[in-house]
Design a protein around this motif. Structure first.
Motif, short mmCIF file in Angstrom:
data_model
loop_
_atom_site.label_atom_id
_atom_site.label_comp_id
_atom_site.label_asym_id
_atom_site.label_seq_id
_atom_site.Cartn_x
_atom_site.Cartn_y
_atom_site.Cartn_z
N ALA A 53 4.59 -2.91 14.71
CA ALA A 53 5.74 -2.49 15.30
C ALA A 53 5.94 -3.48 16.79
CB ALA A 53 6.18 -1.30 15.32
N PRO A 54 4.95 -3.20 17.73
CA PRO A 54 4.95 -3.87 19.17
C PRO A 54 5.01 -5.51 19.12
CG PRO A 54 3.39 -2.04 19.31
CD PRO A 54 3.81 -2.34 17.69
N ARG B 145 2.29 2.64 2.56
CA ARG B 145 1.98 3.33 3.60
C ARG B 145 2.64 2.89 5.17
NH1 ARG B 145 -1.27 8.09 2.63
NH2 ARG B 145 -2.46 7.48 0.69
N ILE B 146 3.08 3.51 5.74
CA ILE B 146 3.68 3.11 7.14
C ILE B 146 2.84 2.72 8.05
CG2 ILE B 146 4.08 5.37 8.35
CD1 ILE B 146 6.73 2.84 7.55
N ALA B 147 1.54 3.07 8.14
CA ALA B 147 1.05 2.82 9.32
C ALA B 147 0.65 1.21 9.49
CB ALA B 147 -0.65 3.33 8.90
N PRO B 148 0.55 0.45 8.69
CA PRO B 148 0.35 -0.93 8.97
C PRO B 148 1.72 -1.78 9.95
CG PRO B 148 -0.42 -0.69 6.72
CD PRO B 148 0.26 0.59 6.99
N LEU B 149 2.99 -1.08 9.05
CA LEU B 149 4.04 -1.36 9.79
C LEU B 149 4.21 -0.83 11.37
CD1 LEU B 149 6.47 -3.12 9.21
CD2 LEU B 149 7.79 -1.04 8.61
N ALA B 150 3.79 0.29 11.42
CA ALA B 150 3.78 0.77 12.81
C ALA B 150 2.85 0.21 13.68
CB ALA B 150 3.42 2.26 12.91
N LEU B 151 1.75 -0.39 13.16
CA LEU B 151 1.03 -1.04 14.06
C LEU B 151 1.08 -2.45 14.67
CD1 LEU B 151 -2.42 -0.24 14.56
CD2 LEU B 151 -2.94 -1.82 12.78
N LEU C 54 0.90 -1.30 0.05
CA LEU C 54 -0.13 0.05 0.21
C LEU C 54 0.79 1.29 0.00
CD1 LEU C 54 -2.67 -0.98 2.61
CD2 LEU C 54 -2.85 -0.95 0.13
#
Lengths: 139, 415
Positions: B27-28, B19-25, B17
């Motif tokens: 990350a934990p 987009r960085i959002a899924p990866l940041a989601l 996509l």
């Protein structure tokens, strides 16, 4: 909203039936609409909160499915685990924040940067492979 | 595995996509996974220990105890001691939960109680442990398996039923034959070879011709315990087999105490025998052999002909413990009787164990079953066998008294 509700219902069902292996898929269904909304232009700043929240939910779900033990006996153990969980959730939030921060750095593309990215990806894969193999051999 | 898939899914979504959002989601989860895998290592668990007693009696307590050492810290260690169902434990679900300190010896103990006789296996200890993150789970076995022999509880018999015939070895039984002994038999005229000290001087003086006192020989007897293990009714301690094993132990203890030779024939799906012997060692041999008694399903027509002659010596007394449920054992008993053995059948009444498991019993079927057993009993009695019913509430000692009374008053039918 409907998909999130389905995910929550699925998670409840998984917990009631005590099916450990279905916890993560159920959580993925819960997180899918949020992830999609964030990816398609939602408030990205929520990621450092949403990620640790998902992790906490997953760990607590796993925890609830483990064999019950008298609370007094397990008090010290529970405190240690809660502490670890909170620390890691905090670390996870910071990692998400770092990811967002790095993504926000205005860097233009180029051969060197792409090479760095490829190298980083290869290193990451090697690291995961090494850790996984070590865990399999010793665990 | 689930977390790894989630991280992979997030990374894939981020790349596709753009987009960085899924990866940041995720990350934990990636951090959790990396830390967990990085600190994964062998817990280095060592457990040394075993059962404190190799043999106990029914109802006695024993313990599996040992020391546990581990190389690294484990968040939650669960130890489970698998054991035979005839051993009970006060530890809930036989599981111990520990948080051992690295390097330190942690004492571990499972108190057990022997509920039923037999050879029982205990262990090996199974463990389950989690790392500090709860991410990796270790499981396996520690140490080896142990075995405990649980001897049946038996009643001490004060008086036994005397065997009909004695053997050649000296013992505590008064033989019919006359010879060197201390039990007076009769007075008879002096014969060449009689010892002078045996002369009854009063009778000699009164009659004018020499008379001597005659004595009974003191000999031992051969007792063969015949256990019918073709069928079992009841379970655990409330079963025909348990009653038979306990009675056989009591009889072996009693007869060996009287310096008789005791042998054993286990007649069932598995035919087993033990040559008669004397002494305390033989008692332990008999009981150890009884511990292996179990019902083995077999449709083979077993015969006593295969039993070696030295197991069934001539003039032996055979005490058979049977519920009269299988025709094969009935055939064997008739065969033994026809071969001239002094045979006593102690019929264990299996009716007392029916319905104890909570299952309803059809009254008509039960009545028919009782009729079949009664007809079998009568068939044996008609063949000339001594068959004594052992109903609930009657002790073995009382049953032996019945045998004594029967032998005292019974008359052989005219040929």
């Amino acid at each position: 909203m409907g998909l999130e509700l389905c995910g929550l219902l699925g998670l409840a069902l998984v917990l009631v039936l005590a099916r450990e292996r279905w916890v993560v898929p159920a959580l993925a269904v819960v997180a899918l609409p949020e992830g999609a909304a964030l990816a398609l232009g939602g408030p990205v700043a929520l990621c450092p909160l949403l990620g640790p929240a998902l992790l906490l939910s997953a760990e607590l779900a796993f925890w609830s499915l483990e064999g019950a033990r008298p609370a007094r006996e397990a008090l010290r153990l529970s405190l240690v685990r809660i502490l670890w969980l909170l620390l890691l959730a905090l670390g996870g939030g910071l990692a998400a924040l770092l990811t967002l921060g790095l993504a926000a750095v205005p860097l233009s593309g180029g051969a060197y940067l792409t090479l760095c990215g490829v190298l980083a990806a290869v290193l990451l894969l090697a690291l995961v492979g090494w850790a996984g193999r070590r865990a399999l051999l010793q665990g | 595995m689930g977390y790894a898939a989630l991280v992979a899914l997030g990374a894939f979504a981020a790349v596709t996509l753009d987009r960085i959002a899924p990866l940041a989601l995720v990350a934990p989860f990636a951090i959790w996974l990396a830390l967990g895998l990085a600190q994964a290592s062998d817990p280095g668990l060592e457990l040394e220990g075993g059962l404190d007693q190799p043999r106990v009696a029914e109802g006695q307590e024993l313990a599996w105890s040992g020391e546990l050492r581990c190389r690294r810290r484990l968040l939650d260690l669960e130890l489970r001691l698998p054991h035979a169902p005839d051993l009970s434990s006060e530890v809930p679900a036989d599981r111990l939960r520990l948080s051992p300190r690295p390097g330190a010896a942690e004492p571990v103990s499972w108190p057990l109680r022997a509920e039923r006789w037999g050879h029982h296996q205990v262990g090996p200890v199974e463990f389950q442990a989690q790392d500090a993150f709860g991410l990796l789970r270790y499981s396996g076995q520690l140490g080896g398996a142990g075995r405990v022999r649980v001897y049946p509880a038996w009643e001490r018999l004060r008086r036994l039923a005397d065997p009909a015939r004695t053997q050649l070895f000296s013992g505590n039984r008064i033989a019919r034959q006359h010879g060197e002994g201390i039990e007076f038999a009769e007075i008879r005229p002096f014969a060449a070879g009689d010892r002078v000290r045996r002369i009854n001087w009063r009778v000699t003086a009164r009659t004018g011709s020499p008379f001597v006192n005659d004595f009974h020989l003191e000999r031992n007897a051969d007792v063969i315990l015949f256990i019918d293990s073709f069928a079992e009714i009841g379970a655990g301690l409330d079963s025909v087999l348990t009653l038979a094993v306990r009675a056989a132990s009591a009889l072996a203890d009693g007869y060996l105490g009287e310096r008789d030779r005791v042998g054993l024939v286990g007649f069932g799906g598995l035919l087993r025998w033990m040559v008669p012997g004397m002494g305390p060692q033989q008692f332990y041999r008999v009981v150890e052999s009884l511990l292996d008694t179990q019902v083995v399903t077999s449709y083979a027509w077993q015969k006593v002909d295969v039993i070696p002659n030295r197991v069934l010596p001539p003039s032996a007394t055979v005490l058979a413990l049977t519920p009269l449920l299988d025709l094969r054992s009935l055939g064997a008993l008739v065969n033994l009787h026809q071969r001239g053995f002094d045979l006593v059948v102690l019929e264990i009444d299996p009716e007392r164990f029916i319905g104890r498991e909570g299952r309803a019993v059809d009254a008509t079927a039960l009545a028919l079953w009782k009729l079949v057993r009664a007809s079998r009993r009568r068939a044996l009695q008609r063949s000339g066998l001594l068959v004594l019913e052992w109903p609930e509430g009657l002790s073995l000692e009382s049953l032996l008294a019945e045998i004594r009374e029967f032998r005292r008053f019974a008359r052989r039918p005219a040929a």
